[in-house]
Design a protein around this motif. Structure first.
Motif, PDB file in Angstrom:
ATOM      1  N   GLY A  96       0.679  -1.245  -0.001  1.00  0.00           N
ATOM      2  CA  GLY A  96       0.085   0.011   0.031  1.00  0.00           C
ATOM      3  C   GLY A  96       0.686   1.322  -0.142  1.00  0.00           C
ATOM      4  O   GLY A  96       1.920   1.250   0.336  1.00  0.00           O
ATOM      5  N   ARG A  97       0.243   2.259  -0.381  1.00  0.00           N
ATOM      6  CA  ARG A  97       0.930   3.604  -0.422  1.00  0.00           C
ATOM      7  C   ARG A  97      -0.238   4.729  -0.520  1.00  0.00           C
ATOM      8  O   ARG A  97      -1.182   4.865  -1.126  1.00  0.00           O
ATOM      9  CB  ARG A  97       1.814   3.698  -1.744  1.00  0.00           C
ATOM     10  N   GLY A  98      -0.127   5.585   0.563  1.00  0.00           N
ATOM     11  CA  GLY A  98      -1.303   6.694   0.803  1.00  0.00           C
ATOM     12  C   GLY A  98      -2.374   5.758   1.009  1.00  0.00           C
ATOM     13  O   GLY A  98      -2.658   5.140   2.086  1.00  0.00           O
ATOM     14  N   CYS A  99      -3.287   6.354   0.200  1.00  0.00           N
ATOM     15  CA  CYS A  99      -4.842   5.852   0.235  1.00  0.00           C
ATOM     16  C   CYS A  99      -5.147   4.529  -0.812  1.00  0.00           C
ATOM     17  O   CYS A  99      -6.140   4.032  -1.244  1.00  0.00           O
ATOM     18  CB  CYS A  99      -5.801   6.913   0.200  1.00  0.00           C
ATOM     19  N   LYS A 100      -3.976   3.996  -1.481  1.00  0.00           N
ATOM     20  CA  LYS A 100      -4.084   2.967  -2.431  1.00  0.00           C
ATOM     21  C   LYS A 100      -3.495   1.644  -1.803  1.00  0.00           C
ATOM     22  O   LYS A 100      -2.445   1.685  -1.051  1.00  0.00           O
ATOM     23  CB  LYS A 100      -3.259   3.634  -3.432  1.00  0.00           C
ATOM     24  N   LEU A 101      -4.012   0.673  -2.142  1.00  0.00           N
ATOM     25  CA  LEU A 101      -3.690  -0.671  -2.117  1.00  0.00           C
ATOM     26  C   LEU A 101      -3.172  -1.422  -3.272  1.00  0.00           C
ATOM     27  O   LEU A 101      -3.787  -1.020  -4.435  1.00  0.00           O
ATOM     28  CB  LEU A 101      -4.660  -1.394  -1.094  1.00  0.00           C
ATOM     29  N   TYR A 102      -2.329  -2.284  -3.144  1.00  0.00           N
ATOM     30  CA  TYR A 102      -2.172  -3.115  -4.429  1.00  0.00           C
ATOM     31  C   TYR A 102      -2.188  -4.713  -4.170  1.00  0.00           C
ATOM     32  O   TYR A 102      -1.607  -5.065  -2.965  1.00  0.00           O
ATOM     33  CB  TYR A 102      -0.449  -2.652  -4.639  1.00  0.00           C
ATOM     34  N   ASP A 103      -2.697  -5.338  -5.044  1.00  0.00           N
ATOM     35  CA  ASP A 103      -2.532  -6.894  -5.021  1.00  0.00           C
ATOM     36  C   ASP A 103      -1.564  -7.563  -5.396  1.00  0.00           C
ATOM     37  O   ASP A 103      -0.488  -6.713  -6.035  1.00  0.00           O
ATOM     38  CB  ASP A 103      -3.908  -7.214  -5.332  1.00  0.00           C
ATOM     39  N   LEU A 104      -1.445  -8.814  -5.250  1.00  0.00           N
ATOM     40  CA  LEU A 104      -0.327  -9.629  -5.378  1.00  0.00           C
ATOM     41  C   LEU A 104      -0.021  -9.563  -7.029  1.00  0.00           C
ATOM     42  O   LEU A 104       0.980  -9.755  -7.500  1.00  0.00           O
ATOM     43  CB  LEU A 104      -0.275 -10.931  -5.214  1.00  0.00           C
ATOM     44  N   ASP A 105      -1.017  -9.183  -7.882  1.00  0.00           N
ATOM     45  CA  ASP A 105      -1.012  -9.098  -9.326  1.00  0.00           C
ATOM     46  C   ASP A 105      -0.808  -7.727  -9.796  1.00  0.00           C
ATOM     47  O   ASP A 105      -0.805  -7.727 -10.856  1.00  0.00           O
ATOM     48  CB  ASP A 105      -2.394  -9.731  -9.820  1.00  0.00           C
ATOM     49  N   GLY A 106      -0.881  -6.885  -9.043  1.00  0.00           N
ATOM     50  CA  GLY A 106      -0.093  -5.640  -9.452  1.00  0.00           C
ATOM     51  C   GLY A 106      -1.380  -4.729  -9.596  1.00  0.00           C
ATOM     52  O   GLY A 106      -1.040  -3.368 -10.151  1.00  0.00           O
ATOM     53  N   ARG A 107      -2.419  -5.032  -9.407  1.00  0.00           N
ATOM     54  CA  ARG A 107      -3.568  -3.918  -9.586  1.00  0.00           C
ATOM     55  C   ARG A 107      -3.859  -3.205  -8.298  1.00  0.00           C
ATOM     56  O   ARG A 107      -3.454  -3.232  -7.280  1.00  0.00           O
ATOM     57  CB  ARG A 107      -4.899  -4.849  -9.684  1.00  0.00           C
ATOM     58  N   GLU A 108      -4.413  -1.908  -8.495  1.00  0.00           N
ATOM     59  CA  GLU A 108      -4.594  -0.807  -7.588  1.00  0.00           C
ATOM     60  C   GLU A 108      -5.870  -0.885  -7.243  1.00  0.00           C
ATOM     61  O   GLU A 108      -6.768  -0.950  -8.084  1.00  0.00           O
ATOM     62  CB  GLU A 108      -4.035   0.412  -8.600  1.00  0.00           C
ATOM     63  N   TYR A 109      -6.060  -0.393  -6.038  1.00  0.00           N
ATOM     64  CA  TYR A 109      -7.404  -0.210  -5.267  1.00  0.00           C
ATOM     65  C   TYR A 109      -7.520   1.047  -4.625  1.00  0.00           C
ATOM     66  O   TYR A 109      -6.402   1.266  -3.787  1.00  0.00           O
ATOM     67  CB  TYR A 109      -7.966  -1.470  -4.349  1.00  0.00           C
ATOM     68  N   LEU A 110      -8.322   1.997  -4.659  1.00  0.00           N
ATOM     69  CA  LEU A 110      -8.451   2.957  -3.586  1.00  0.00           C
ATOM     70  C   LEU A 110      -9.113   2.342  -2.569  1.00  0.00           C
ATOM     71  O   LEU A 110     -10.248   1.716  -2.375  1.00  0.00           O
ATOM     72  CB  LEU A 110      -9.636   4.040  -4.406  1.00  0.00           C
ATOM     73  N   ASP A 111      -8.689   2.777  -1.147  1.00  0.00           N
ATOM     74  CA  ASP A 111      -8.919   2.057  -0.017  1.00  0.00           C
ATOM     75  C   ASP A 111      -9.922   2.888   0.786  1.00  0.00           C
ATOM     76  O   ASP A 111      -9.580   3.799   1.390  1.00  0.00           O
ATOM     77  CB  ASP A 111      -7.703   1.953   0.770  1.00  0.00           C
ATOM     78  N   MET A 112     -11.179   2.646   0.749  1.00  0.00           N
ATOM     79  CA  MET A 112     -12.159   3.558   1.398  1.00  0.00           C
ATOM     80  C   MET A 112     -12.657   2.581   2.543  1.00  0.00           C
ATOM     81  O   MET A 112     -13.759   2.952   3.292  1.00  0.00           O
ATOM     82  CB  MET A 112     -13.477   3.554   0.483  1.00  0.00           C
ATOM     83  N   ALA A 113     -11.869   1.652   3.134  1.00  0.00           N
ATOM     84  CA  ALA A 113     -12.175   0.804   4.176  1.00  0.00           C
ATOM     85  C   ALA A 113     -11.196   1.060   5.360  1.00  0.00           C
ATOM     86  O   ALA A 113     -11.583   0.894   6.452  1.00  0.00           O
ATOM     87  CB  ALA A 113     -12.191  -0.619   3.770  1.00  0.00           C
ATOM     88  N   ALA A 114      -9.875   1.262   5.140  1.00  0.00           N
ATOM     89  CA  ALA A 114      -8.891   1.665   5.936  1.00  0.00           C
ATOM     90  C   ALA A 114      -8.710   0.450   6.884  1.00  0.00           C
ATOM     91  O   ALA A 114      -8.352   0.701   8.220  1.00  0.00           O
ATOM     92  CB  ALA A 114      -9.042   2.952   6.555  1.00  0.00           C
ATOM     93  N   GLY A 115      -8.740  -0.803   6.546  1.00  0.00           N
ATOM     94  CA  GLY A 115      -8.701  -1.699   7.313  1.00  0.00           C
ATOM     95  C   GLY A 115      -9.596  -2.155   8.399  1.00  0.00           C
ATOM     96  O   GLY A 115      -9.493  -2.307   9.540  1.00  0.00           O
ATOM     97  N   ILE A 116     -11.031  -1.389   8.071  1.00  0.00           N
ATOM     98  CA  ILE A 116     -12.039  -1.239   9.189  1.00  0.00           C
ATOM     99  C   ILE A 116     -11.767  -0.017  10.009  1.00  0.00           C
ATOM    100  O   ILE A 116     -11.629  -0.404  11.328  1.00  0.00           O
ATOM    101  CB  ILE A 116     -12.475  -2.558   9.781  1.00  0.00           C
ATOM    102  N   ALA A 117     -11.642   1.056   9.457  1.00  0.00           N
ATOM    103  CA  ALA A 117     -11.248   2.172  10.028  1.00  0.00           C
ATOM    104  C   ALA A 117     -10.169   2.428  10.923  1.00  0.00           C
ATOM    105  O   ALA A 117     -10.059   3.008  12.037  1.00  0.00           O
ATOM    106  CB  ALA A 117     -12.486   2.534  11.000  1.00  0.00           C
ATOM    107  N   VAL A 118      -9.066   1.627  10.550  1.00  0.00           N
ATOM    108  CA  VAL A 118      -7.934   1.658  11.349  1.00  0.00           C
ATOM    109  C   VAL A 118      -6.644   2.479  10.974  1.00  0.00           C
ATOM    110  O   VAL A 118      -6.193   3.008  11.503  1.00  0.00           O
ATOM    111  CB  VAL A 118      -7.383  -0.030  11.370  1.00  0.00           C
ATOM    112  N   THR A 119      -6.223   2.498   9.594  1.00  0.00           N
ATOM    113  CA  THR A 119      -5.082   3.008   9.058  1.00  0.00           C
ATOM    114  C   THR A 119      -5.599   4.479   8.718  1.00  0.00           C
ATOM    115  O   THR A 119      -5.671   4.945   7.843  1.00  0.00           O
ATOM    116  CB  THR A 119      -4.766   2.248   7.749  1.00  0.00           C
ATOM    117  N   ALA A 120      -5.668   5.245   9.829  1.00  0.00           N
ATOM    118  CA  ALA A 120      -6.141   7.068   9.703  1.00  0.00           C
ATOM    119  C   ALA A 120      -5.043   7.374   8.987  1.00  0.00           C
ATOM    120  O   ALA A 120      -5.321   8.577   8.237  1.00  0.00           O
ATOM    121  CB  ALA A 120      -6.259   7.347  11.109  1.00  0.00           C
TER     122      ALA A 120
END
Length: 474
Positions: A96-120
């Motif tokens: 992950g970087r900032g508000c983005k997560l990356y999966d094992l296949d290199g795809r990018e996701y905007l993280d609107m969950a923050a690990g269930i309100a954890v990674t503030a």
């Protein structure tokens, strides 16, 4: 006035087995991120170096949800080796970087969950990383048989920020609530020395969630969390969230050790209390000698645009439990109490091996120092209000959308149908969201550092994925 926002007014699919040879070959490579030239990509909200471009053979060019042999191998191994407690999404997060997560296949996701309100603070915050690196090279663990400076400093910082006089550290939100249960019963035992049966029961509210250990799950209203483990701790009572008159009847019985309430319910569907409700609970508890406990595990520490959610109401509890964002993903929880509660606790009444360790507390100090700043909190409040207005505008007219509600960056979209198909469609489109309530609420609890541009991206994706609800109900 029906909610805090108006008060403020200012099951996994079985994976296709992958051969051990192909899995080994795929896993041996390092994680790769998507190409920075991908159309529609929104820059991460953290000012940091972007992940490297994909290498040959990565999944960057595949359809978003087509999984590589490496990802399928992880899913297969999870099904074989882990206890089956999670209905996971079919994505293997690798970085992950900032508000983005990356999966094992290199795809990018905007993280609107923050690990269930954890990674503030999002992923890869440089100050947080520096703190962890420095502390891990100095002292990771020391038992509570001795003193450690980070623990004492964090307790001081938290106490000075709120109503409390003392702090107790643990490892999670459920452990914090478990400690609050024990502290409440011990308080009543000491406060009623001549009673053969001091108050020992508890009041909680419908749609609440307080955890999964045997005490905290007894105070969690959803039957599916309690019934498989019955009999749970006795003495739990539930009334409708916001129904002050019914709550008063139970409090006035004189049987309660404490009332547990979330100022803003997260798991329960993003429902906000009113000032009248919390103030009424405060007054009723004072009259009955009952403790008032605010569970701010999810809604506290900046999530609502206030450092503590209850600050908006001008009502203080006797005990407050916190955890999720306190150390940005390093496990830590805390119970903050008034002196009268502390006075009832003796050496040996409660304890923990790992709670309040130097690594977790040092990390939490870095997080707290950033979150508690007025400018930071004002930004959370503004972004949250702008985001709600954006969602209302973009989702208006869709017959499945009943309400957009919340405060700060804890936002819910209530639907008239189960939210699962929309959540899955958003994941396919590169945005991670959660469900809440009875499964019909989309819960949005992104990192507090998220940018306005990223929030707009999330709103656009949710709007574009709404047709998935029609397919699911047709």
């Amino acid at each position: 006035m029906n909610s805090l926002q108006s008060f403020l007014a200012v099951a996994p699919v079985a994976a296709k087995p992958a051969s051990s040879a192909s899995a080994s070959a795929s896993v041996s490579g390092a994680r790769v991120a998507p190409s920075s030239s991908r159309r529609g990509r929104v820059s991460a909200c953290l000012a940091a170096e972007a992940p490297p471009p994909p290498t040959a053979g990565s999944g960057a060019g595949k359809p978003r949800r087509e999984l590589s042999a490496a990802s399928l191998a992880v899913i297969e191994d999870e099904a074989r080796y882990l206890v089956s407690t999670y209905n996971r999404s079919r994505v293997v997060i690798d970085g992950g970087r900032g508000c983005k997560l990356y999966d094992l296949d290199g795809r990018e996701y905007l993280d609107m969950a923050a690990g269930i309100a954890v990674t503030a603070l999002g992923h890869g915050d440089p100050d947080f990383h520096a703190t962890i690196s420095q502390q891990s090279g100095t002292l990771v663990h020391a038992s509570n048989v001795q003193y450690t400076l980070p623990q004492v400093e964090l307790a001081k910082r938290l106490v000075h920020s709120c109503f409390a006089d003392r702090a107790f550290f643990c490892n999670s939100g459920t452990e914090a609530n478990e400690a609050a249960i024990k502290f409440s019963r011990k308080y009543q035992l000491v406060a009623n020395p001549d009673s053969d049966a001091p108050p020992f029961e508890f009041l909680a509210f419908d749609n609440c969630f307080h955890g999964r250990t045997m005490g905290s799950v007894a105070l969690t209203s959803k039957l599916q969390y309690r019934e498989p483990f019955a009999p749970v701790m006795p003495g739990s009572n539930f009334v409708e969230y916001g129904n002050l008159e019914e709550a008063k009847k139970v409090i006035q019985s004189g049987r309660l050790a404490a009332v547990f309430v979330e100022p803003v319910q997260g798991e329960g569907g993003i429902h906000s209390a009113t000032q009248e409700f919390l103030q009424g609970l405060r007054e009723a508890c004072d009259e009955a000698g009952t403790l008032l406990v605010f569970d701010e595990v999810q809604c506290g520490l900046g999530r609502t645009g206030y450092l503590w959610a209850h600050e908006a109401y001008g009502v203080a509890p006797d005990i407050m439990t916190i955890a999720k964002p306190l150390a940005n993903g390093i496990p830590v929880g805390a119970v903050l109490v008034k002196e009268k509660v502390n006075a009832a606790i003796s050496y040996g009444d409660h304890g923990t091996t790992f709670g309040g360790g130097p690594l977790a507390c040092k990390a939490a100090l870095t997080v707290f120092d950033k979150i508690h700043k007025p400018d930071f909190l004002a930004e959370v409040s503004k972004k949250g209000e702008d985001f709600k207005q954006l969602l209302r505008a973009k989702l208006s007219g869709n017959p499945h959308v009943k309400e957009v509600r919340g405060v700060g960056l804890i936002v819910g979209i209530e639907l008239d149908v189960p939210a699962g198909p929309l959540v899955d469609a958003c994941l396919d489109a590169g945005v991670i969201v959660l469900t809440a309530g009875k499964g019909n609420v989309v819960r949005l609890v992104p990192p507090l550092i998220i940018s306005e541009k990223e929030l707009e991206q999330a709103a656009d994706v949710i709007r574009d994925c709404l047709p998935a609800l029609d397919v699911a109900t047709s």
